[in-house]
Write a protein that holds these residues in place. Structure first.
Motif, PDB file in Angstrom:
ATOM      1  N   PHE A   1      -2.476 -33.224  60.938  1.00 12.42           N
ATOM      2  CA  PHE A   1      -3.721 -33.978  60.787  1.00 12.42           C
ATOM      3  C   PHE A   1      -3.493 -35.159  59.847  1.00 12.42           C
ATOM      4  N   TRP A   2      -2.753 -34.915  58.764  1.00 14.64           N
ATOM      5  CA  TRP A   2      -2.450 -35.997  57.833  1.00 14.64           C
ATOM      6  C   TRP A   2      -1.648 -37.101  58.511  1.00 14.64           C
TER       7      TRP A   2
ATOM      8  N   LEU B   1      -5.460 -33.814  52.115  1.00 13.08           N
ATOM      9  CA  LEU B   1      -4.771 -33.020  53.125  1.00 13.08           C
ATOM     10  C   LEU B   1      -3.436 -32.457  52.656  1.00 13.08           C
ATOM     11  N   LEU B   2      -2.721 -33.213  51.845  1.00 11.60           N
ATOM     12  CA  LEU B   2      -1.425 -32.740  51.348  1.00 11.60           C
ATOM     13  C   LEU B   2      -1.496 -32.260  49.915  1.00 11.60           C
TER      14      LEU B   2
ATOM     15  N   ALA C   1      -0.448 -24.815  56.985  1.00 11.57           N
ATOM     16  CA  ALA C   1       0.172 -25.986  56.373  1.00 11.57           C
ATOM     17  C   ALA C   1       0.646 -26.976  57.431  1.00 11.57           C
ATOM     18  N   TRP C   2       1.193 -26.464  58.543  1.00 12.22           N
ATOM     19  CA  TRP C   2       1.698 -27.368  59.582  1.00 12.22           C
ATOM     20  C   TRP C   2       0.551 -28.147  60.220  1.00 12.22           C
TER      21      TRP C   2
ATOM     22  N   GLY D   1      -8.840 -30.417  54.054  1.00 12.79           N
ATOM     23  CA  GLY D   1      -7.714 -29.713  53.450  1.00 12.79           C
ATOM     24  C   GLY D   1      -8.045 -28.266  53.127  1.00 12.79           C
ATOM     25  N   GLU D   2      -9.300 -28.009  52.778  1.00 16.78           N
ATOM     26  CA  GLU D   2      -9.712 -26.640  52.464  1.00 16.78           C
ATOM     27  C   GLU D   2      -9.899 -25.786  53.714  1.00 16.78           C
TER      28      GLU D   2
END
Length: 425
Positions: free
Chosen positions: A107-108, A330-331, A101-102, A95-96
């Motif tokens: 990935f999520w 991730l989110l 964002a997309w 996530g870092e």
């Protein structure tokens, strides 16, 4: 393959003081995260894949089980080390480092599909076990399995990490006894097992089952979860503890967990190859259970069903834990574990309700998992080799090479599987 790096980490202040208890007792206190993550290697998907492989191809795919377990040792150790050294889970680091964002959402999405495939296998496995033991309808059995897993998850959600670990490890013992009993009573010949160690395939079906075995053995959600489990267990640090102690204990933890998982997975395949090969109906877990009862007796069949039930209950709890960590990392969202359990329970109940063959659904769920492996494994190898993240404790060059080789092998198998599937469509 051992990694000789030694990160500077410490243990919780409530750990036994050095010198106050024997070394063995101190080691036992540090064990646990790998044993919990290792339950993922003994979920109902493993049972279906290994049982089908043994009943269909005999000892042909023994080498796949051994290879998968060997790669799993390295992968789980790297995941545990990442959580210990950085104090962050693999999803948090992803996530870092994924800035767009997309891209994080995409990935999520694939990781979430993997988590849902995991839940699917585990709920269906528990439902089949309850049907075998108590003649419960599959839909009701799936609901019961999901409900009991919520109770187990409440331990983790309330912060009682050690209690959660004890419950899962107790189920691991039941799983091991349930699945290993048959092969102890009717052991295979050593020559047949040795012959199965020679790498080879026999047609597209064997490749499909090999991908299913690897997807069930090297579980993407176990890679995500293990880094979070070690992070949570050793998040509180104090002076006076050495890095050598934690990584030494972690190697033991991973070795014990994977030795248990590998032995049980191999026992399932050997049981099917020895007692079920060529027997009609053994392409389903229900048929395999009936065949085990006829070949080895009702007690062994009952132990098999109990092991399957414990497998579903334990692994679905670990899967829900991993799914929540994936979403958080991730989110950057925290969803209560119980609510996550409810949402991911729905697809499994739908499949049980519409009458899809449960064993086929189990095997296909493991194929889906195999496609999620590179998305977890490649970042893991990359992160654990970076000096900026682990400093002097980064992977040695040979550890990184081994991780790259494992990644290439798994990706190659998945590409071959896609070609075979579409060529036969």
């Amino acid at each position: 393959m051992l990694d000789s790096s030694r990160p500077a980490v410490t243990a919780r202040p409530d750990a036994p003081a050095r010198g106050s208890v024997p070394v063995g007792a101190r080691l036992v206190w540090l064990l646990g995260p790998a044993l919990v993550a290792g339950v993922a290697y003994l979920d109902p998907g493993n049972v279906a894949s290994n049982m089908t492989a043994g009943a269909t191809f005999g000892f042909l795919l023994v080498w796949v089980v051994v290879l998968g377990n060997t790669m799993a040792w390295l992968i789980q150790y790297l995941s545990a080390k990442l959580g210990i050294v950085t104090g962050k889970s693999l999803p948090e680091l992803l996530g870092e480092h994924i800035r767009a964002a997309w891209a994080r959402r995409l990935f999520w999405l694939q990781a979430e599909l993997v988590a849902m495939a995991t839940d699917l296998a585990e709920i269906i496995g528990g439902a089949i076990a309850l049907n075998l033991l108590f003649d419960l309808p599959l839909l009701l059995g799936g609901f019961v399995t999901g409900s009991v897993s919520m109770l187990v998850l409440l331990l983790q959600g309330s912060g009682r990490q050690k209690s959660f670990e004890r419950v899962i490890i107790s189920m691991l013992v039941i799983i091991s006894l349930g699945f290993a009993a048959g092969v102890v009573i009717d052991p295979p010949s050593a020559a047949s097992v040795a012959g199965g160690l020679v790498p080879r395939f026999e047609g597209p079906s064997s490749v499909l089952l090999a991908a299913s075995i690897l997807g069930a053995t090297i579980m993407p959600h176990a890679i995500y979860a293990h880094s979070a489990l070690t992070r949570d267990r050793f998040s509180v640090r104090s002076e006076g503890q050495t890095s050598r102690r934690l990584l030494w204990a972690t190697r033991w933890d991973v070795t014990i967990a994977l030795a248990i998982a590998g032995t049980v997975n191999l026992a399932i395949l050997l049981l099917a190859a020895t007692s079920l090969q060529g027997v009609a109906g053994t392409d389903t877990l229900e048929g395999a259970h009936a065949a085990i009862g006829q070949a080895l007796g009702g007690v062994v069949a009952t132990l098999f069903a109990i092991g399957l039930l414990a497998s579903g209950l334990a692994s679905t709890s670990v899967g829900a834990y991993a799914g929540a960590e994936i979403m958080h990392g991730l989110l950057r969202m925290r969803v209560p574990l119980v609510w996550r359990r409810i949402v991911t329970l729905v697809p499994a109940l739908i499949i049980l309700g519409v009458g899809v063959d449960p064993t086929w659904a189990l095997i296909m769920s493991q194929v889906v998992l195999s496609f999620g492996i590179p998305f977890a494994l490649v970042p893991l190898v990359w992160f654990s080799s970076r000096t900026t993240l682990l400093g002097e404790f980064r992977n040695r060059w040979y550890t990184t090479v081994a991780g790259v080789i494992a990644s290439v092998l798994l990706v190659t198998l998945n590409v071959a599987l896609l070609v075979l599937i579409f060529a036969g469509a």
